[in-house]
Design a protein around this motif. Structure first.
Motif, short mmCIF file in Angstrom:
data_model
loop_
_atom_site.label_atom_id
_atom_site.label_comp_id
_atom_site.label_asym_id
_atom_site.label_seq_id
_atom_site.Cartn_x
_atom_site.Cartn_y
_atom_site.Cartn_z
N PHE A 383 10.46 1.92 -3.95
CA PHE A 383 9.54 0.86 -3.54
C PHE A 383 8.96 1.19 -2.17
CE2 PHE A 383 13.22 -0.60 -1.18
CZ PHE A 383 12.67 -1.18 -0.04
N GLN A 384 7.79 0.60 -1.89
CA GLN A 384 7.11 0.75 -0.61
C GLN A 384 6.28 -0.49 -0.35
OE1 GLN A 384 4.56 4.18 1.76
NE2 GLN A 384 4.52 4.19 -0.47
N VAL A 385 6.28 -0.93 0.93
CA VAL A 385 5.49 -2.10 1.31
C VAL A 385 4.43 -1.67 2.32
CG1 VAL A 385 5.54 -4.42 2.30
CG2 VAL A 385 7.49 -3.59 0.96
N GLU A 406 1.66 -2.05 -8.82
CA GLU A 406 1.40 -2.63 -7.51
C GLU A 406 1.28 -4.14 -7.61
OE1 GLU A 406 -1.10 1.14 -5.60
OE2 GLU A 406 -2.20 -0.55 -6.48
N HIS A 407 1.75 -4.81 -6.55
CA HIS A 407 1.58 -6.26 -6.39
C HIS A 407 0.77 -6.48 -5.12
CE1 HIS A 407 4.97 -7.28 -9.25
NE2 HIS A 407 5.28 -6.03 -8.92
N ILE A 453 -0.86 -7.80 1.58
CA ILE A 453 0.40 -7.07 1.50
C ILE A 453 0.49 -6.45 0.11
CG2 ILE A 453 2.91 -7.22 1.55
CD1 ILE A 453 1.57 -7.56 4.27
N GLU A 454 0.76 -5.15 0.07
CA GLU A 454 0.91 -4.43 -1.19
C GLU A 454 2.37 -4.00 -1.34
OE1 GLU A 454 -1.76 -1.08 -3.05
OE2 GLU A 454 -0.28 -0.12 -1.74
N VAL A 455 2.95 -4.33 -2.47
CA VAL A 455 4.30 -3.87 -2.80
C VAL A 455 4.18 -2.90 -3.98
CG1 VAL A 455 6.63 -4.50 -3.50
CG2 VAL A 455 5.30 -6.04 -2.03
N GLN A 456 4.54 -1.64 -3.74
CA GLN A 456 4.49 -0.62 -4.77
C GLN A 456 5.90 -0.40 -5.32
OE1 GLN A 456 3.04 2.95 -2.96
NE2 GLN A 456 1.04 2.09 -2.41
N THR A 457 6.01 -0.25 -6.64
CA THR A 457 7.28 0.10 -7.26
C THR A 457 7.02 1.19 -8.29
OG1 THR A 457 7.04 -1.62 -8.95
CG2 THR A 457 8.25 -2.21 -6.96
#
Length: 476
Positions: A383-385, A406-407, A453-457
């Motif tokens: 994960f990465q923010v 992505e969120h 804000i982007e949350v990648q998984t």
């Protein structure tokens, strides 16, 4: 009185390391805010913005910085005559010769070029502009002019120029150039008088410059002419031909021409100038308080004197130190004696040679793109923010990813989001999910900066997992 306007040529391709950890290869000192609320490149643009005195500037930079150049000029409302992209660094003679070849059809053989660095701090007062006009008049008469700064101390980080025969009250012939001296030699030159710091700023008659290059270093001129003749136009950029440009000798304009020509002249001046080449020089040019400290926001000091304390992230507290530089970026901290700050480059070489730390010399947590940029906030296993910011009216490429989903959560502004065939508007506190492999795009249709804000998984989160389908910046 200057009749023909001056053509500024701004050199903006350097990748300085001496101001690490704020200055890094992907975002060097000319593009970051070191002093004041504008970058050094932007203050350079402002110095040549008087349309009664200057033409629109030509900027010489490289592929990596092209959108930084365009965006920082756009934010000031300053038009550029051309942005010339070097395929690789070849020192100043090749860059200046290429700029001259670009300028010739635009402004004519009788143009006067002012060549200036993009990373100097200069107080553009009446003394400065008096020097500019004196240099322009000398260049119009055929002299190749450099600017000499009256030394205020026996500095060892600069080359020196010895003035010779006076041509008029403001301009003298150059007697000789002196390499960076040791302290005793610098002290001796200052005591003798007639020696000036070599500022690296020039004023050239275009035809005269090309003639002297032809005389002393024809290979530089031939390579530049061919690189420009075979250049490719890409949006607002001129991409020099790599094969032709590679033929140029790797040599500075000082060695290529200035130290050989009989037409070298110097304009001695006392305007405030610094190349900001070390943390020590940043301290000297900062707002020094009663204890001799220069402090940024996010800092607190106690019983600390004659020091520089700068933070771009976490709050930094310093107690009981003197003559130190403490500089904190988002992901690294430098601490050292101010007097040793000329040697930061040595530390950067050590960091860059180790796989675990090499990334700290290349990229900032904040990376800039033609549409805005992003800041890496947190990295973990799968994960990465990130904080993403998009300039009003700009949009990212239509793209997809093979290895991540992505969120997006909007925290400021309005986002236009494309996911597959669906286009929707998101406002503050609203979110969207982009599944792995889905085609998507983000745009800012509003009038204020868009932040989300982007949350990648996923199994792989590298920047090279981007398949661009279409892109208004020519990257697809």
């Amino acid at each position: 009185m200057v009749e023909k306007k001056i053509v500024p040529v701004i050199m903006a391709g350097g990748k300085g390391t001496r101001l690490w950890p704020l200055s890094r290869a992907a975002a060097p000192k000319q593009f970051i805010e070191l002093v004041g609320d504008k970058s050094l490149f932007q203050t350079t643009l402002e110095r040549v913005s008087d349309k009664t005195l200057f033409e629109a500037p030509i900027v010489v930079t490289n592929e990596e910085f092209r959108f930084l150049v365009s965006e920082q000029a756009r934010s000031l409302g300053i038009d550029l005559a051309a942005v010339v992209l070097e395929p690789f660094a070849k020192n100043t003679a090749a860059a200046i010769a290429a700029a001259a070849a670009v300028a010739q059809p635009m402004f004519g053989d009788d143009a006067v070029l002012q060549v200036l660095a993009s990373d100097h701090k200069i107080e553009a007062d009446s003394v400065y502009f008096d020097a500019i006009r004196a240099a322009s008049e000398a260049a119009t008469s055929g002299m190749l002019v450099t600017f000499g700064i009256k030394p205020t101390e026996p500095a060892t980080g600069f080359g020196y120029i010895e003035a010779g025969e006076a041509l008029n009250d403001n301009v003298s012939r150059v007697r000789r150039f002196v390499e960076k001296p040791n302290h005793d030699a610098a002290l001796e030159m200052i005591g003798a008088g007639g020696f000036y710091w070599n500022s690296g700023i020039f004023m050239f008659p275009l035809a005269g410059l090309r003639a002297e290059l032809e005389r002393f270093n024809p290979a530089v001129l031939e390579a530049a002419n061919e690189a420009v003749a075979r250049a490719v136009r890409d949006l607002d950029f001129i991409r020099l031909d790599p094969e032709a440009f590679a033929k140029s000798p790797d040599i500075s304009i000082d060695y290529a021409v200035m130290e050989k020509t009989e037409n070298a002249a110097v304009v001695p001046s006392s305007f405030v100038w610094s190349d900001l080449g070390s943390w020590d020089s940043v301290w000297k040019n900062g707002n020094i308080d009663a204890d001799g400290n220069v402090l940024s926001e996010n800092t607190t000091v106690l019983e600390t004197r004659n020091s520089l304390v700068v933070s771009r992230g976490a709050h930094v507290a310093v107690h009981g130190l003197e003559n130190v530089a403490v500089v904190a970026s988002e992901d690294a901290v430098y601490v050292g004696h101010l007097g040793n700050s000329q040697d930061v480059g040595k530390l950067v070489k050590i960091l860059s040679s180790a796989p675990m730390t090499s990334g700290l010399t290349e990229n900032h947590p904040t990376c800039y793109r033609p549409w805005g940029g992003y800041t890496s906030i947190l990295n973990g296993e799968r994960f990465q923010v990130k904080r993403i910011f998009v300039t009003p009216g700009k949009k990212l490429s239509l793209q997809k990813h093979h290895h991540r989903s992505e969120h997006w959560i909007v925290v400021k502004g309005t986002a236009e989001v494309t996911v597959g065939e669906n286009v929707q508007m998101l406002r503050e506190n609203e979110s969207v999910y982009i599944p792995l492999g889905e085609v998507h795009r983000l745009a800012n249709p509003g009038k204020i900066l868009l932040e989300l804000i982007e949350v990648q998984t996923g199994s792989y989160l590298g920047e090279d997992d981007i398949i661009r389908i279409s892109d208004e910046f020519g990257r697809s």
